[in-house]
Design an enzyme around this catalytic site. Sequence first.
Site, short mmCIF file in Angstrom:
data_model
loop_
_atom_site.label_atom_id
_atom_site.label_comp_id
_atom_site.label_asym_id
_atom_site.label_seq_id
_atom_site.Cartn_x
_atom_site.Cartn_y
_atom_site.Cartn_z
N ASP A 70 21.37 -9.32 39.15
CA ASP A 70 20.19 -9.60 38.33
C ASP A 70 19.96 -11.11 38.34
OD1 ASP A 70 18.13 -9.66 36.54
OD2 ASP A 70 19.29 -9.02 34.81
N TYR A 85 25.78 -12.30 38.15
CA TYR A 85 24.80 -12.91 37.23
C TYR A 85 24.81 -12.16 35.90
CZ TYR A 85 22.92 -14.60 41.73
OH TYR A 85 22.75 -15.15 42.98
N GLN A 110 17.11 -10.67 25.43
CA GLN A 110 15.84 -10.25 25.99
C GLN A 110 14.74 -10.23 24.92
OE1 GLN A 110 15.13 -9.93 28.99
NE2 GLN A 110 16.86 -9.23 30.19
N CYS A 129 -5.33 -20.29 25.04
CA CYS A 129 -3.88 -20.20 25.17
C CYS A 129 -3.51 -19.75 26.59
CB CYS A 129 -3.33 -19.20 24.15
SG CYS A 129 -1.56 -18.92 24.27
N CYS A 163 -7.50 -10.90 21.77
CA CYS A 163 -6.97 -12.14 21.19
C CYS A 163 -8.09 -13.17 21.06
CB CYS A 163 -5.85 -12.69 22.05
SG CYS A 163 -5.22 -14.29 21.47
N CYS A 223 -0.94 -15.44 27.95
CA CYS A 223 -1.31 -14.19 28.61
C CYS A 223 -2.35 -14.50 29.68
CB CYS A 223 -1.90 -13.19 27.61
SG CYS A 223 -0.76 -12.64 26.32
N CYS A 257 13.18 -10.19 38.81
CA CYS A 257 12.03 -10.67 38.04
C CYS A 257 10.99 -11.31 38.95
CB CYS A 257 12.50 -11.68 37.00
SG CYS A 257 13.29 -13.12 37.75
N CYS A 281 -0.27 -14.12 16.90
CA CYS A 281 -0.18 -13.88 18.34
C CYS A 281 0.04 -12.38 18.53
CB CYS A 281 0.99 -14.66 18.94
SG CYS A 281 1.30 -14.25 20.67
#
Length: 536
Positions: free
Chosen positions: A463, A394, A365, A149, A143, A152, A490, A241
């Site tokens: 979740d 959830y 998602q 940026c 990139c 990432c 997560c 991107c």
Amino acid sequence: MSNTNRSGRGKNRRNSAASQGQGNASASRQPSQSSRPSTRQQGKEVRPQGASLSAVRPKGRTRESAPIEGLPVSKNEETVIDIIGMNHDGEGVGRANGYTLFVQGALPGETVRVRVMKTKKQYGYAKLLEIVKASPDRVSAPCPIYDQCGGCQIQHMSYAGQLAWKRQLVIDNLQRIGKLNVMMEDAENTEHAIRVLPTMGMDEPWRYRNKAQVPIGAAEGGLVGGFYAKGSHRIIDMESCLIQHEHNDEVVAKVKEIGSHFGISAYNEETGRGLLRHVVVKKAFRTGEMMLVLVTNGRDIPYKDEWIGSIREAIPHVASICQNVNKKQTNVIFGDETRVLWGRDVIYDYIGDVQFAISARSFYQVNPVQTEVLYGKTVEYAGLSGKETVIDAYCGIGTISLFLAQHADQVYGVEIVPEAIEDARSNALLNEMRNVKFEVGASEDVIPRWKEQGIEADVIVVDPPRKGCDPRLLDTILEMKPERVVYVSCNPSTLARDLRVLEDGGYRTVEVTPVDMFPHTVHVESVAMLKWKGQD
């Protein structure tokens, strides 16, 4: 993905996970070995229209803290250290005479020369100056605006290296925070040890995002838009991107071009004036449909019909053009009012065999390819034969619930956000699934009420958002004692904390699978399977 609430499985977290320009860490530097293209190829750093330097820098002088005596290094000192690991923000971890230094851009196994920038009693931060010995996992980030940026954090690491590091991150959290017994490759006694499988990655870990949320600013020549640089509201203008679907880039570029042609003003966050705040684009990977949402500071759009006509002509695969009105001086993207300017109010997409209607503000998602992988592993760990009753805590808009309903006798979903439950019920009707029921409320309140009504769960799936499960929900699970619990996480640290609670209450964690939902970022999802040990 939603940025403001728990709808869509709570999750700020998954969106922010890969919300370019709003990530946890900025890109690293590789001063001695970088062959990266110049950021001049496309990146142009722009402050929001009319913003002064005070918008991005502290006012006045910052007071220097007194140096800490007795440390083996001092501020501005240069030293050479070995990098022995990487923390959850993607920073290399090294030691100078036993003193820990965090180094942005350094990889495990490297020897680097650094300058100490900040010191605290137990640790400090250093700037990477030179890579004396490079890691085999070091690559040149493709990139061209990676250094600017913040979206990432680990593009400078090979993809195989990223997958291995994410697995180790999960293992480290299970051991350090959860004090759990993880099966190691060279261990002799593996009884009751948790198997942590290799991270499930992507065959093609680029162009995976189906949604772009782009802040708009102004510069000479018209509108600019891209992502925020790390820790600021400076907009990095960009044309492409590498983790966005190509069509998202094309739509954003056309909107900027057409808006500039018609003299559309950009929102100024300091004055509260200007019209266009954000451009949001959604791409349905399976059906190819696209939605464009213009987030504006007011309802009136100059040259609205001409602008919409130009967008339709330039981007024929757009099926929906919406306007969201947000007049508040806030960093929240969406306002309360959304209206359709042209086309439908939803687009349609599939995850596996399940169809979903996606509106301007509904959660979905952002990596549909890996979502199918994640949900497939969830169904596998649930061990369904078609006779089970499953509770999905959830549940968000019902994505996992509807996956489970294909394999279970009955599924009950609960979510605290009313709008998410409305979407869940609509998606159930869309798929003609009648063996799933959704209810609004907190899981820890609704599930005990279901139990009083005679509903006994064979499997409970959780979740939660990044903060993990509510303690009362964990108590509820322990009271209900389902045969299996499937935990979709997560955040490895809260996963480890909650697994410890469930293990102490009579469950055994059998297996954990990390899933790479957001390649080239530090985020990792995990799915854990727990079985009841039968202890009272």
